[in-house]
Design a protein around this motif. Structure first.
Motif, PDB file in Angstrom:
ATOM      1  N   MET A 106      -6.314  -6.440 -13.239  1.00 38.36           N
ATOM      2  CA  MET A 106      -5.039  -7.990 -12.525  1.00 38.36           C
ATOM      3  C   MET A 106      -3.803  -6.767 -11.829  1.00 38.36           C
ATOM      4  N   PHE A 107      -3.059  -7.802 -11.532  1.00 36.26           N
ATOM      5  CA  PHE A 107      -2.233  -7.489 -10.747  1.00 36.26           C
ATOM      6  C   PHE A 107      -0.699  -8.078 -11.718  1.00 36.26           C
ATOM      7  N   PHE A 108       0.133  -7.152 -11.667  1.00 34.23           N
ATOM      8  CA  PHE A 108       1.656  -7.666 -11.648  1.00 34.23           C
ATOM      9  C   PHE A 108       2.529  -7.269 -11.078  1.00 34.23           C
ATOM     10  N   ILE A 109       3.461  -8.233 -10.635  1.00 32.56           N
ATOM     11  CA  ILE A 109       4.516  -8.372  -9.560  1.00 32.56           C
ATOM     12  C   ILE A 109       6.151  -7.404 -11.070  1.00 32.56           C
ATOM     13  N   ARG A 110       6.722  -6.305  -9.999  1.00 30.58           N
ATOM     14  CA  ARG A 110       7.389  -6.436 -10.400  1.00 30.58           C
ATOM     15  C   ARG A 110       8.692  -5.230  -9.181  1.00 30.58           C
ATOM     16  N   SER A 111       9.497  -4.653  -9.357  1.00 28.95           N
ATOM     17  CA  SER A 111      10.239  -4.427  -8.437  1.00 28.95           C
ATOM     18  C   SER A 111       9.644  -3.244  -7.624  1.00 28.95           C
ATOM     19  N   ALA A 112      10.044  -2.527  -6.338  1.00 26.67           N
ATOM     20  CA  ALA A 112       9.988  -1.660  -6.046  1.00 26.67           C
ATOM     21  C   ALA A 112      10.640  -0.530  -6.318  1.00 26.67           C
ATOM     22  N   SER A 113      10.062   0.289  -6.684  1.00 29.33           N
ATOM     23  CA  SER A 113      10.528   1.817  -6.380  1.00 29.33           C
ATOM     24  C   SER A 113      10.659   3.570  -5.018  1.00 29.33           C
ATOM     25  N   ALA A 114      11.462   3.567  -5.003  1.00 28.00           N
ATOM     26  CA  ALA A 114      11.217   4.962  -4.446  1.00 28.00           C
ATOM     27  C   ALA A 114      10.126   5.336  -3.959  1.00 28.00           C
ATOM     28  N   ALA A 115       9.646   5.721  -5.391  1.00 28.68           N
ATOM     29  CA  ALA A 115       7.808   5.863  -5.978  1.00 28.68           C
ATOM     30  C   ALA A 115       6.836   5.198  -5.467  1.00 28.68           C
ATOM     31  N   ASP A 116       7.260   4.347  -4.829  1.00 28.86           N
ATOM     32  CA  ASP A 116       6.216   3.273  -4.239  1.00 28.86           C
ATOM     33  C   ASP A 116       5.861   3.216  -2.790  1.00 28.86           C
ATOM     34  N   LEU A 117       7.357   3.990  -2.056  1.00 29.73           N
ATOM     35  CA  LEU A 117       7.083   4.164  -0.474  1.00 29.73           C
ATOM     36  C   LEU A 117       6.094   4.009   0.279  1.00 29.73           C
ATOM     37  N   VAL A 118       6.029   5.189  -0.044  1.00 34.27           N
ATOM     38  CA  VAL A 118       4.613   5.806   0.245  1.00 34.27           C
ATOM     39  C   VAL A 118       3.998   5.178   0.060  1.00 34.27           C
ATOM     40  N   LYS A 119       3.310   4.749  -0.628  1.00 38.24           N
ATOM     41  CA  LYS A 119       1.530   3.475  -0.575  1.00 38.24           C
ATOM     42  C   LYS A 119       2.060   2.530  -0.183  1.00 38.24           C
ATOM     43  N   VAL A 120       3.386   2.065   0.148  1.00 33.48           N
ATOM     44  CA  VAL A 120       3.871   0.917   0.449  1.00 33.48           C
ATOM     45  C   VAL A 120       3.142   0.838   2.126  1.00 33.48           C
ATOM     46  N   SER A 121       4.440   1.825   2.582  1.00 32.77           N
ATOM     47  CA  SER A 121       4.110   2.199   4.154  1.00 32.77           C
ATOM     48  C   SER A 121       2.517   2.583   4.644  1.00 32.77           C
ATOM     49  N   ALA A 122       1.594   3.025   3.401  1.00 36.35           N
ATOM     50  CA  ALA A 122       0.395   3.469   3.570  1.00 36.35           C
ATOM     51  C   ALA A 122      -0.695   1.495   4.156  1.00 36.35           C
ATOM     52  N   LEU A 123      -0.227   1.045   2.465  1.00 35.20           N
ATOM     53  CA  LEU A 123      -0.842  -0.617   2.199  1.00 35.20           C
ATOM     54  C   LEU A 123      -0.228  -1.462   4.215  1.00 35.20           C
ATOM     55  N   LEU A 124       1.000  -0.777   4.471  1.00 35.59           N
ATOM     56  CA  LEU A 124       1.254  -1.467   5.502  1.00 35.59           C
ATOM     57  C   LEU A 124       1.012  -1.930   6.861  1.00 35.59           C
ATOM     58  N   GLY A 125       0.265   0.267   6.894  1.00 35.93           N
ATOM     59  CA  GLY A 125      -0.904   0.022   8.399  1.00 35.93           C
ATOM     60  C   GLY A 125      -1.657  -0.245   8.139  1.00 35.93           C
ATOM     61  N   ARG A 126      -2.275  -0.397   7.202  1.00 38.72           N
ATOM     62  CA  ARG A 126      -3.461  -1.243   7.339  1.00 38.72           C
ATOM     63  C   ARG A 126      -3.396  -1.943   7.179  1.00 38.72           C
ATOM     64  N   SER A 127      -2.346  -3.171   6.549  1.00 37.02           N
ATOM     65  CA  SER A 127      -2.623  -4.000   6.891  1.00 37.02           C
ATOM     66  C   SER A 127      -2.262  -5.177   8.477  1.00 37.02           C
TER      67      SER A 127
END
Length: 167
Positions: free
Chosen positions: A1-22
């Motif tokens: 199950m996924f929870f929605i939360r505010s992003a943090s600086a620690a998430d940005l490498v994973k978010v960048s990679a997700l955006l690239g794949r998407s």
């Protein structure tokens, strides 16, 4: 199950990679791998994401299940139209599309701007899946631009939704 939360600086490498794949999964067939790589390196770099993370009058959220970031969304109040919020990004990990993550991200972002009367977004005209998704959320086409995001020479359909808050 996924929870929605505010992003943090620690998430940005994973978010960048997700955006690239998407982006590669969605746009390689439209723009070609090289152009998509160029766009993602610029628009979705960790440095670019850091600027969004601290942007005033904005929300940057992620869908997190404790192991993976399954999606992200970023919206900000329009600088010129004070009653409009712009949904700049809403992306889901390609392998997780269809599990409700995009809907949950949108539901969170939609409630974060009580002063907004309308939400607006731009979407690539050939991205039929996204257009159907947004139409299902109540968005309607209101126009076109030849310069998505004001900086790209990429065409986009402009869609908008009237927001209503209880009370």
């Amino acid at each position: 199950m996924f929870f929605i939360r505010s992003a943090s600086a620690a998430d940005l490498v994973k978010v960048s990679a997700l955006l690239g794949r998407s982006w590669h999964a969605t746009y390689d067939a439209i723009y070609g791998t090289e152009k998509v790589s160029e766009i993602t390196a610029s628009w979705h770099s960790v440095e670019s994401l850091k600027r969004r993370l601290v942007q005033p009058d904005a929300e940057f959220v992620v869908a997190d299940n404790g192991k993976v970031i399954g999606g992200m969304a970023y919206a900000a109040m329009d600088k010129d139209e004070k009653d409009v919020v712009v949904l700049h990004q809403l992306y889901v990990e390609p392998a997780l599309i269809g599990q409700g993550i995009g809907r949950d991200l949108f539901a969170e972002v939609e409630t974060c701007f009580p002063a907004a009367k309308r939400m607006r977004l731009e979407v690539e005209p050939k991205n039929e899946r996204a257009i159907r998704f947004y139409a299902g959320l109540g968005f309607a086409e209101i126009g076109w631009t030849k310069n998505c995001g004001g900086q790209s020479d990429i065409p986009a359909v402009i869609m908008e939704k009237t927001l209503s808050f209880p009370g």
